[in-house]
Write a protein that holds these residues in place. Structure first.
Motif, PDB file in Angstrom:
ATOM      1  N   HIS A  93     -42.375 -77.626   1.987  1.00 37.28           N
ATOM      2  CA  HIS A  93     -42.390 -78.873   1.229  1.00 37.28           C
ATOM      3  C   HIS A  93     -43.249 -79.924   1.934  1.00 37.28           C
ATOM      4  O   HIS A  93     -43.953 -80.705   1.277  1.00 37.28           O
ATOM      5  N   ARG A  94     -43.206 -79.942   3.257  1.00 37.13           N
ATOM      6  CA  ARG A  94     -43.998 -80.922   4.006  1.00 37.13           C
ATOM      7  C   ARG A  94     -45.487 -80.588   3.963  1.00 37.13           C
ATOM      8  O   ARG A  94     -46.335 -81.477   3.953  1.00 37.13           O
ATOM      9  N   LEU A  95     -45.814 -79.299   3.941  1.00 36.60           N
ATOM     10  CA  LEU A  95     -47.213 -78.890   3.930  1.00 36.60           C
ATOM     11  C   LEU A  95     -47.826 -78.902   2.537  1.00 36.60           C
ATOM     12  O   LEU A  95     -49.053 -78.962   2.406  1.00 36.60           O
ATOM     13  N   HIS A 133     -50.938 -81.483  12.695  1.00 36.55           N
ATOM     14  CA  HIS A 133     -50.290 -82.780  12.905  1.00 36.55           C
ATOM     15  C   HIS A 133     -49.003 -82.877  12.101  1.00 36.55           C
ATOM     16  O   HIS A 133     -47.984 -83.387  12.595  1.00 36.55           O
ATOM     17  N   GLU A 134     -49.028 -82.366  10.885  1.00 34.58           N
ATOM     18  CA  GLU A 134     -47.824 -82.393  10.057  1.00 34.58           C
ATOM     19  C   GLU A 134     -46.735 -81.502  10.647  1.00 34.58           C
ATOM     20  O   GLU A 134     -45.550 -81.853  10.631  1.00 34.58           O
ATOM     21  N   LEU A 135     -47.121 -80.351  11.181  1.00 42.44           N
ATOM     22  CA  LEU A 135     -46.144 -79.466  11.809  1.00 42.44           C
ATOM     23  C   LEU A 135     -45.568 -80.080  13.082  1.00 42.44           C
ATOM     24  O   LEU A 135     -44.397 -79.871  13.408  1.00 42.44           O
ATOM     25  N   SER A 136     -46.382 -80.825  13.811  1.00 49.54           N
ATOM     26  CA  SER A 136     -45.896 -81.455  15.041  1.00 49.54           C
ATOM     27  C   SER A 136     -44.820 -82.490  14.745  1.00 49.54           C
ATOM     28  O   SER A 136     -43.940 -82.744  15.577  1.00 49.54           O
ATOM     29  N   GLN A 137     -44.863 -83.097  13.554  1.00 50.86           N
ATOM     30  CA  GLN A 137     -43.834 -84.061  13.185  1.00 50.86           C
ATOM     31  C   GLN A 137     -42.478 -83.391  12.974  1.00 50.86           C
ATOM     32  O   GLN A 137     -41.446 -84.049  13.039  1.00 50.86           O
ATOM     33  N   SER A 138     -42.489 -82.087  12.716  1.00 46.51           N
ATOM     34  CA  SER A 138     -41.240 -81.353  12.500  1.00 46.51           C
ATOM     35  C   SER A 138     -40.662 -80.767  13.784  1.00 46.51           C
ATOM     36  O   SER A 138     -39.561 -80.210  13.755  1.00 46.51           O
ATOM     37  N   ASN A 139     -41.408 -80.859  14.900  1.00 47.25           N
ATOM     38  CA  ASN A 139     -40.923 -80.372  16.195  1.00 47.25           C
ATOM     39  C   ASN A 139     -40.501 -78.901  16.136  1.00 47.25           C
ATOM     40  O   ASN A 139     -39.371 -78.543  16.494  1.00 47.25           O
TER      41      ASN A 139
END
Length: 473
Positions: A93-95, A133-139
């Motif tokens: 959903h975030r990607l 960068h988006e994946l890094s926000q999800s840790n």
């Protein structure tokens, strides 16, 4: 084609460690930095472990007894395929706003098509930087690789290449070093290839097509040609659901609602990201608090004004759960939102009569969150212009009410003599009683304000006497 394959090798552990707490909160709650493992009961193997467990000698593949012998105080998290798939869906959903062609392969892997996005991002580097960068926000921790097909990228990602290749020669060279065990071939086919001396992928890719056709069935041929990049099997693309739902497994059993707030705040941040990416807002959301033995607790929060930020929902949430008592320690949280409203940019004059309307709705939302919707009601009046026959109370039907700016919030049961000094702010408005009443009268109504700032509805009767009819809030 060019596909990126992402392998989230410790997604359960990442979800467990993603508590959303600041260092101050963690110290206050006294969360120990202890070894943590993820245990699969079906295979009796440790499938994931953190760095603290590695320092104790615990490796992936150990049994539970061996792990307990190495570290008696290790924290054990049960492995659940459904929970991992739900977390993977949340990542998709975030990607999705960044890349539309996403394939959910297994419970902890997904593929993203890149070749149709390079032009829009202005190059491979900008595209990959945006996704990572988006994946890094999800840790979350992951291995990745790129190749001409999902099958080839999967082999490289499982090997942990962690390289972005857009050149076929680089992809082919990396595949040549991968063992046959990383492919998706079935066990029987792998054993057959091993017996004839094929142990590496490059040996398999070098086999002539007619040799493959004589030795293997159609499914194996399809996979091998996809691994070579000669065919592209049809895949089911991910499409986001029309509602928002995010699940969080708590890293420890939470006994009171105050310790739940940091985890709920993290879920609200995910919701705010979802709304911001789609230019949406909502006025209703619900939390599901799960326990080990007791039924889940459903907590619905409503706002009189549609909201889209986590801070605005957090203030209502704190009021809502202030007096909530948990029947037993909570183990997980789920935030769900089904109803959305589009943010309308065509609002005309932003400053025209906006403050009073917004402030009123915010106050109503906070009162509902604090007291409950059953304890609050919006005053309404019956369908008459004579104040003696009006009644303030809960709205029953749309036909029995009307609105008027001169009607006060609170009406006196009977007019009272005006005994204090006031200043007229509005009026007059002359009202005549209906002819069928026993005592018809004619009155001039005014809105007046006292020295203390209280606004009142007053009138002057036919005898020029002044009376008070009600109060404005």
């Amino acid at each position: 084609m060019l596909w990126a394959y992402l392998y989230f090798y410790q997604i359960t552990l990442d979800t467990h460690q993603e508590s959303g707490l600041s260092p101050v909160d963690s110290a206050h709650l006294e969360i120990p930095s202890s070894p943590v493992i993820v245990y699969c009961e079906k295979t009796n193997h440790i499938v994931q472990r953190n760095h603290a467990a590695l320092q104790q000698g615990i490796e992936i593949g150990h049994g539970l007894a061996q792990a307990a012998a190495l570290c008696p105080h290790v924290c054990i998290i049960p492995f659940n395929v459904d929970n991992e798939h739900l977390t993977l869906t949340q990542l998709a959903h975030r990607l999705y706003p960044l890349a539309s062609d996403i394939v959910l392969d297994t419970h902890n892997t997904l593929a993203v098509r890149l070749d149709n996005l390079v032009h829009y991002y202005g190059g491979h580097k900008a595209l990959w930087s945006t996704l990572t960068h988006e994946l890094s926000q999800s840790n979350v921790h992951y291995h990745f690789a790129t190749a001409w097909s999902i099958e080839a990228a999967k082999v490289l990602a499982l090997k942990g290449i962690d390289r972005y290749y857009d050149n076929h020669d680089d992809i082919r060279q990396s595949l040549s070093h991968c063992p046959l065990s990383l492919t998706a071939l079935n066990k029987k086919t792998k054993e057959a290839l091993t017996r004839v001396g094929i142990h590496r992928v490059h040996q398999l890719l070098a086999m002539p097509v007619h040799e493959l056709g004589r030795r293997f069935d159609n499914n194996t041929i399809t996979y091998l040609t996809a691994l070579r990049g000669e065919v592209f099997p049809r895949v089911k693309l991910f499409r986001p659901a029309e509602h928002f739902e995010h699940f969080a497994l708590l890293p420890f059993d939470v006994e009171n609602t105050q310790h739940l707030i940091p985890f709920m705040e993290k879920l609200l941040e995910y919701l705010a990201h979802y709304l911001r990416a789609r230019n949406l807002q909502t006025s209703t959301l619900s939390f599901h608090i799960a326990f080990r033995d007791q039924p889940s607790n459903h907590l619905e929060i409503k706002s009189a004004l549609p909201q889209s930020t986590s801070d605005s929902w957090l203030s209502l949430l704190k009021l809502r759960i202030e007096n909530l008592v948990l029947p037993e320690p909570a183990v997980s949280l789920t935030l769900r939102c089904d109803n959305f409203e589009a943010i309308d940019d065509n609002n005309g004059d932003f400053f025209s009569n906006r403050f009073n309307d917004v402030a009123q709705k915010q106050l109503i939302g906070r009162l509902n969150a604090k007291l409950g919707e059953k304890c609050t009601f919006k005053p309404s009046i019956s369908n008459t212009h004579q104040f003696e026959y009006m009644s303030n109370g809960p709205r029953l039907t749309k036909e029995t009410v009307f609105s008027s700016d001169i009607v006060p919030t609170f009406l006196f049961e009977a007019p009272k003599p005006l005994t204090q000094s006031t200043q007229v702010c509005f009026g007059p408005v002359r009202l005549h009683s209906e002819w069928w009443h026993d005592a018809p009268h004619k009155r001039d109504y005014f809105i007046a304000q006292t020295r203390q700032g209280v606004r009142m509805l007053i009138f002057k009767d036919e005898a020029s006497k002044w009376w008070a009819q009600g109060l404005f809030s």
